[in-house]
Write an enzyme that holds these catalytic residues in place. Structure first.
Site, short mmCIF file in Angstrom:
data_model
loop_
_atom_site.label_atom_id
_atom_site.label_comp_id
_atom_site.label_asym_id
_atom_site.label_seq_id
_atom_site.Cartn_x
_atom_site.Cartn_y
_atom_site.Cartn_z
N LYS A 198 -5.89 18.43 -21.19
CA LYS A 198 -4.89 17.59 -20.54
C LYS A 198 -3.62 18.35 -20.28
O LYS A 198 -2.86 18.03 -19.39
CB LYS A 198 -4.51 16.44 -21.49
N LYS A 221 -10.54 26.03 -23.06
CA LYS A 221 -10.99 24.64 -23.02
C LYS A 221 -10.32 23.88 -21.88
O LYS A 221 -9.14 24.08 -21.61
CB LYS A 221 -10.56 24.01 -24.36
N LYS A 247 -0.55 23.88 -31.26
CA LYS A 247 0.45 22.99 -30.65
C LYS A 247 1.87 23.35 -31.05
O LYS A 247 2.80 23.16 -30.28
CB LYS A 247 0.16 21.53 -31.02
P1 AMP Z 1 -8.07 14.62 -26.76
O1 AMP Z 1 -7.97 14.68 -25.29
O2 AMP Z 1 -7.66 15.92 -27.40
O3 AMP Z 1 -7.45 13.41 -27.39
O4 AMP Z 1 -9.63 14.51 -27.09
C1 AMP Z 1 -10.35 13.31 -27.01
C2 AMP Z 1 -11.82 13.59 -27.23
O5 AMP Z 1 -12.33 14.40 -26.16
C3 AMP Z 1 -12.16 14.34 -28.52
O6 AMP Z 1 -13.37 13.84 -29.05
C4 AMP Z 1 -12.33 15.76 -28.06
O7 AMP Z 1 -13.20 16.49 -28.90
C5 AMP Z 1 -12.93 15.59 -26.67
N1 AMP Z 1 -12.56 16.71 -25.79
C6 AMP Z 1 -11.32 17.06 -25.38
N2 AMP Z 1 -11.35 18.14 -24.56
C7 AMP Z 1 -12.67 18.50 -24.45
C8 AMP Z 1 -13.37 19.54 -23.75
N3 AMP Z 1 -12.74 20.42 -22.97
N4 AMP Z 1 -14.71 19.58 -23.88
C9 AMP Z 1 -15.37 18.69 -24.64
N5 AMP Z 1 -14.77 17.68 -25.33
C10 AMP Z 1 -13.44 17.58 -25.25
#
Ligand code: AMP
Ligand code: TRP
Length: 334
Positions: free
Chosen positions: A199, A196, A113
């Site tokens: 967002k 991955k 980041k």
């Molecule tokens: P975040 O969007 O980074 O706040 O992630 C929120 C939750 O979603 C966390 O538990 C991450 O591990 C999961 N997560 C985010 N992106 C992915 C992805 N591409 N595949 C699987 N899990 C994800």
């Protein structure tokens, strides 16, 4: 009800996507009922990078709506946004004094980041994992369901608990375990099977958002990157083709079968036929969630009330634990 206590968090930074659903939210839905669960919209974490205030408010409600629409029951669990419970930030300060600079410098999420301009990153972005450890430990949570990408942060949480316990000669904090679920713990981008789904990726065609309607889902899947061959028929072949592997992983997760079974189902067939089935499946799972989210978003007052009630329950749990920490550290009693 067992002695396990579950905590998990998600950043309210917009574009809830299929990775969040399959890697996190859906698993949380399955844990509720069996365990005491706290699910948190981590707004304090969100502002470690710039957030427009109106957007942040909207995104916090949207993520809450996504969880409610996916089946999280606010009566059975504690659903709230982080800033409602000051004890998170207070314990994070103490952890700022427990964790070492070197530990945080090794975190891959920070490196990704902050990019090339580390000097320009906020101090909060660097200290992010300490706040995450505080989120978990201020409830003495024992298990944390997350996607693969958060494993390193959870190891740091364990290191902080161990160092605190050893510095203060106590066994106050539990050593938290990650709960990483099998299928599709890593959903990859629809444009590049080696990255991955996230967002923050610029192209909206790289991800399926939980707010996408049926037509948009169909279009994104049809346009998803593939290779010129037919569907793989062996595990080795599947694993060497990142896009095919990702789409099969998504199909498997959405239909709750394992990936090899999905591979056998489509072995040797054309991608276009497979994609049509994937569209139908994705729309049947995400469609109802999507319309319920829209309904909830039309009544922000209701969402705010649900979160406020969750916040009250969370405060009642966190405050006595923080008071004990203050005492262990040697602060005078109020
Ligand atoms: P975040 O969007 O980074 O706040 O992630 C929120 C939750 O979603 C966390 O538990 C991450 O591990 C999961 N997560 C985010 N992106 C992915 C992805 N591409 N595949 C699987 N899990 C994800
Ligand atoms: N860092 C997590 C993410 O980006 C979100 C998060 C913050 C979290 N605090 C947490 C996850 C505590 C689990 C437990 O996905």
């Amino acid at each position: 009800m067992s002695a396990k206590r579950i905590f998990s968090g998600i950043q309210p930074t917009g574009n809830l996507h299929l990775g969040n659903y399959l890697g996190a939210i859906r698993n949380w839905v399955r844990l509720q009922g069996d365990y005491q669960c706290l699910f948190c919209m981590v707004d304090l974490h969100a502002i470690t990078v710039w957030q427009d205030p109106a957007e942040l408010r909207r995104n916090t409600r949207e993520v809450a709506a996504g969880m409610l629409a996916s089946g999280i029951q606010p009566e059975k669990n504690i659903l709230f946004n982080q800033s409602l419970v000051p004890a998170h930030a207070e314990l994070a300060w103490i952890f700022n004094c427990v964790a070492r600079m070197g530990w945080l410098g090794r975190m891959t999420q920070f490196k990704e980041k902050a990019g090339k301009h580390k000097e320009n990153a906020s101090v909060g972005l660097f200290a992010y994992p300490n706040l995450m450890a505080a989120d978990i430990l201020v409830y003495k949570a024992t298990h944390v369901p997350v996607g693969e990408d958060q494993k390193q942060h959870l190891e740091l949480t364990r290191d902080i608990a161990l160092k605190f316990n050893s510095d203060y000669k106590t066994d106050f904090f539990p050593i938290t375990e990650p709960l990483i679920f099998g299928a599709a713990t890593r959903v990859m981008s629809l444009r590049d099977g080696t990255r991955k789904m996230s967002k923050s990726e610029e192209s909206d065609y790289s991800r399926i958002n939980m707010t996408d309607d049926a037509d948009t889902i169909a279009q994104k899947i049809r346009k998803a990157k593939t290779d010129p061959d037919n569907m793989p028929a062996t595990v080795e072949n599947m694993e060497s083709r990142p896009e095919a592997s990702n789409l099969l992983g998504i199909y498997a997760a959405l239909s709750d079968i394992d990936k090899e079974a999905a591979m056998r189902q489509f072995a040797g067939r054309q991608f276009s036929a497979f994609k049509q089935e994937l569209v139908d499946l994705a729309v049947s799972v995400l469609g109802p969630i999507n319309s319920e989210m829209k309904r909830l978003m039309d009544d922000p007052g209701h969402i705010d009330a649900v979160l406020r009630q969750g916040g009250e329950k969370a405060r009642a749990m966190a405050e006595p634990i923080l008071a004990q920490v203050y005492d262990i550290v040697g602060f005078l009693k109020p």
